[in-house]
Structure formats: structure tokens, C-alpha cells
Design an enzyme around this catalytic site. Sequence first.
Site, short mmCIF file in Angstrom:
data_model
loop_
_atom_site.label_atom_id
_atom_site.label_comp_id
_atom_site.label_asym_id
_atom_site.label_seq_id
_atom_site.Cartn_x
_atom_site.Cartn_y
_atom_site.Cartn_z
N SER A 268 7.90 2.23 -9.43
CA SER A 268 7.55 0.87 -9.04
C SER A 268 8.77 0.14 -8.48
O SER A 268 8.73 -0.44 -7.38
CB SER A 268 7.00 0.13 -10.28
OG SER A 268 6.92 -1.25 -10.07
N LYS B 296 9.84 -0.27 -4.04
CA LYS B 296 10.07 -1.58 -3.42
C LYS B 296 11.49 -1.68 -2.85
O LYS B 296 11.69 -2.23 -1.75
CB LYS B 296 9.80 -2.69 -4.43
CG LYS B 296 8.30 -2.85 -4.73
CD LYS B 296 8.02 -3.87 -5.83
CE LYS B 296 8.30 -3.29 -7.18
NZ LYS B 296 7.88 -4.11 -8.32
N ARG C 87 -1.94 -1.16 -14.60
CA ARG C 87 -1.06 -0.81 -15.73
C ARG C 87 -1.05 -1.91 -16.78
O ARG C 87 -1.05 -1.66 -17.98
CB ARG C 87 0.36 -0.55 -15.24
CG ARG C 87 0.53 0.79 -14.54
CD ARG C 87 1.83 0.83 -13.76
NE ARG C 87 2.99 0.73 -14.65
CZ ARG C 87 4.21 0.31 -14.25
NH1 ARG C 87 4.42 -0.04 -12.99
NH2 ARG C 87 5.19 0.26 -15.11
N HIS D 145 19.90 -4.72 -7.44
CA HIS D 145 18.65 -5.08 -8.11
C HIS D 145 18.90 -5.16 -9.60
O HIS D 145 19.58 -4.32 -10.17
CB HIS D 145 17.58 -4.02 -7.82
CG HIS D 145 16.28 -4.30 -8.52
ND1 HIS D 145 15.41 -5.27 -8.09
CD2 HIS D 145 15.73 -3.75 -9.64
CE1 HIS D 145 14.37 -5.31 -8.91
NE2 HIS D 145 14.54 -4.39 -9.85
N ASP E 260 1.95 -0.49 -5.24
CA ASP E 260 2.54 -1.00 -6.48
C ASP E 260 1.77 -2.20 -7.01
O ASP E 260 1.57 -2.33 -8.21
CB ASP E 260 4.02 -1.36 -6.26
CG ASP E 260 4.64 -1.91 -7.55
OD1 ASP E 260 4.69 -1.15 -8.53
OD2 ASP E 260 5.01 -3.10 -7.58
N1 URA Z 1 9.71 -4.11 -12.66
C1 URA Z 1 8.95 -3.58 -11.69
O1 URA Z 1 9.10 -3.95 -10.53
N2 URA Z 1 8.03 -2.66 -12.00
C2 URA Z 1 7.82 -2.22 -13.26
O2 URA Z 1 6.99 -1.38 -13.47
C3 URA Z 1 8.64 -2.78 -14.27
C4 URA Z 1 9.56 -3.71 -13.94
#
Ligand code: URA
Length: 444
Positions: free
Chosen positions: A183, A187, A168, A82, A161
Amino acid sequence: MRFVDTIEKKADGNVLSKEEIHEMITGFVDGSIPDYQMSSMMMAILQKGMTPEETAELTMAMMHSGDTVDLSDLPGVKLDKHSTGGVGDTTTLVVAPLVAACGGTVAKMSGRGLGHTGGTLDKLESIPGTCIEQPMDRFKEIVKENGVCVIGQTGNLVPADKKMYALRDVTATVRSIPLIASSIMSKKLASGADAIVLDVKTGTGAFMRTKEEAFTLAQLMVDIGTLVGREVRAVVTDMNQPLGMAVGNALEVREAVQLLSGMIPETDPLYDVCMLLGTQMLLMGGLAKDEADARAQLQAHIKDGSGLKKLQGMITGMGGDASYLTVENMEKLVRVKQHVSLKAESSGYISSMNAESIGTAAQMLGAGRAKKEDLIDPAVGLVMKVRCGDQVQAGDELCDLYVNQDGNLSDVEQLLHSAIHITAEKGEIEPMVYGLVTRDTRKN
Ligand code: URA
Ligand code: CA
């Protein structure tokens, strides 16, 4: 406990319990905790922080707010990578197939680009016929046959999220490091891999503007992995200039094909970061005995063309026309109405660049989206001709623009001139790689 008391507990700087964290996420997702209370909680988290253990609980609670992917019927250690998002970051298209060529299993879900950063899905879709939405069974079949497949997210992964991020965004709490870490990690963990390498970018084109913040985020995400029983390693890399030379969807596919065909030198930053990520994946997968062995394997699979074959196999599996993914045919992907050469206005050294502006310039040419609904032109974008530290004469080419719609060309050129800084002195050039973060680099 009433949620208002939990907010107060965090606002006073206390550590929340596992139960409090799970109640918070369950309540927010089912609507019993309203946005205003969750906003207040997230501001308290931004200001008071969270321990790695709290952040790991938050990550698990978020991960279990929706579907999770079970990859256990696939062979071997399931490997994922990632990137926190960059400009000219073509590493997935190189590393995923290369690791598969070395015997790894890479079953990966990827995202789209938004704003100045590119997304792997948009790059894949620039190859005619490629369908990034695949049913789970078909996705696994491609991985079984070919060792690698990269698709769009399927199912309802981490609804917590989506809801938290939207809040946010409008409450100035995006930059909280525990909230970013949970976050991203919720995922990644929901999509099922056993071992994950993270590329945390820092610099003008990245979320984390300073190295210190990037290392803090990287260590926290690695620690979350350790606490929940998955292996996570991170590299912190530079995003003060585009990673590869190409910025644009098919242009980046072409650069990946070039790299996998052995046309890009080992000294190239994109090559270097691909080796670094691939090395960590092979080590975590138990496929190499040490870094030198991993690197030698990755290079061997560039030389014998088997990495490129894996990319072609994956695209064929996804319904795409892999005949474009050859040195002879790849130029067809990047045919445009006109090429415009951006020329240096003065002589000197490229002292720095603003990678975000370069990404925005490519987006303005049609390579990316300003809004989610915007359409992408796969062929357009730009190819950098210089890197930080290079010496240039006035009139030398700085980048080659691939243009189909020239309505805003002068704005694009102006943005690029302001993004590429030429100075009389050479100055200090940052390295591309700042370091590796593992469970062993945790400080306490
Ligand atoms: N990328 C994400 O998936 N979440 C965040 O909060 C910041 C960057
Ligand atoms: Ca990416």
C-alpha cells in the site's frame, strides 16, 4: 485459473505467480473479482504472508492500476521521503527544503492528517494563501526554480489501494505487513521519485506497535525498492512521545521555521531525526561523500538560512504568503483566544507518554479531523514542555494548550493527564532512533 483457485493456493501457503497477482489486481479494480473474494484473499495473505518477491509484484500491479507521475524531465536524482505517520512529525517541512538547499531535487506528494496523526498538507495550508493543489506543469516549474515543492496528490494514483484499503478496514486485514508495505510503496513509486527514505515509526503513536514489526515492515519496503530498481532506505524511529514539541498545524510550521532558523538545539529529537533523514537523502542523491559530510552540509544550510529560504520560495510558488515564515512574523500564525497551561498533578519523572492520546487531544482542540469532512483550525493545538525522562514538580507546566473553542477543554485535559505518566522512579528511556535499514541489512 479461476480466482477461487488462486485464493486456495494462497490459503495453502503457496507463492503466487506474477500473472496471478496481476490478474488479482486488474480483476479487483475492474469489478470482475467481487469484494467477498478479495476479502478472502487478503485474509489468506494476512495469515500466510508473502515473500518479498510476491510483495514487489503486488506493489507493481497496484502502482500500475492508475496514473503514474513522470518526473524524468526534472534534473538530478529525484528524492522523496515518507513517514508512516506520527504525532508532532514536522520533518518534511524541515528536511525537504534543507535537502534542496544542499542541491537536491525534492518533488513530493503528501497527504492529509486523519485521526491522531498530522498531515503535511494541512500544515502547509495553515500558511495563508498556500494552494496545495497545483497542476503537474506548475509543480515541476516550482521544483525547477526552487529545488523543492510539496503538493497534494494529483491524478488518479493507485486506485487499487483505495479500494483495497476500504475493504481491509472492514475485514480486519489492515495489519498484514505485506499489505501495508505494498500500500505504502505503490503510492510512493507511483509518485515518481528515484530514491526514497522511509521513516517507519514504532510505539504508542504509531501503526507498528513493536520495534520488531517496524523493522520487518521497513526491510520489506526496502526490499521492494531493490526488486523494482529504485533505491529505498528506511530508519526506524520512536513514536512513544511526540517527535517535536509542537502538535498542531501552524504550531508545527512555527517549529519548522525555528529549526531552520537555528533556534532548536542539536540534541533535540526532531533535529536529530531531520538530520538522519536528510543525510540518507543526500547520500542517495550522490550529493555527499559520507554521513559526516552530509550532516555538515545540512547544518551549514541551517546556519546560513538557505534552508528556510527554500521553504519560503516553495510557499511563494504555491501562492502562499511567505512573510509569515520568519522568526518575527510566525507568531501571527498561532494567535488563539486563550492559552491553557496543563500542570503536573504530582512530582517525579516523566516515565512514558501515550503519543496517540496526545495527538487525539490536539485533534479534539480542532487541530485534526475525526472524519474526513471535518474542518481544521490551523492555529490550535499544544506545545509540550516536557519529554520522557524529565523531572517535574507538582504544578510544573506539562504543556501549553492553544485554544479557540473551549467546550471540551476538561475532556482534553483529562486525556492529556492520562497520557503523560509521572512516576517516582526515572525508569528506562527509549532512544529516538532504533536503526537504519538498507538493502545490505536484508537477512536472506
Ligand atoms: N499507510 C498506508 O498508506 N497504507 C497502509 O496500509 C498502512 C499505512
Ligand atoms: Ca507526516
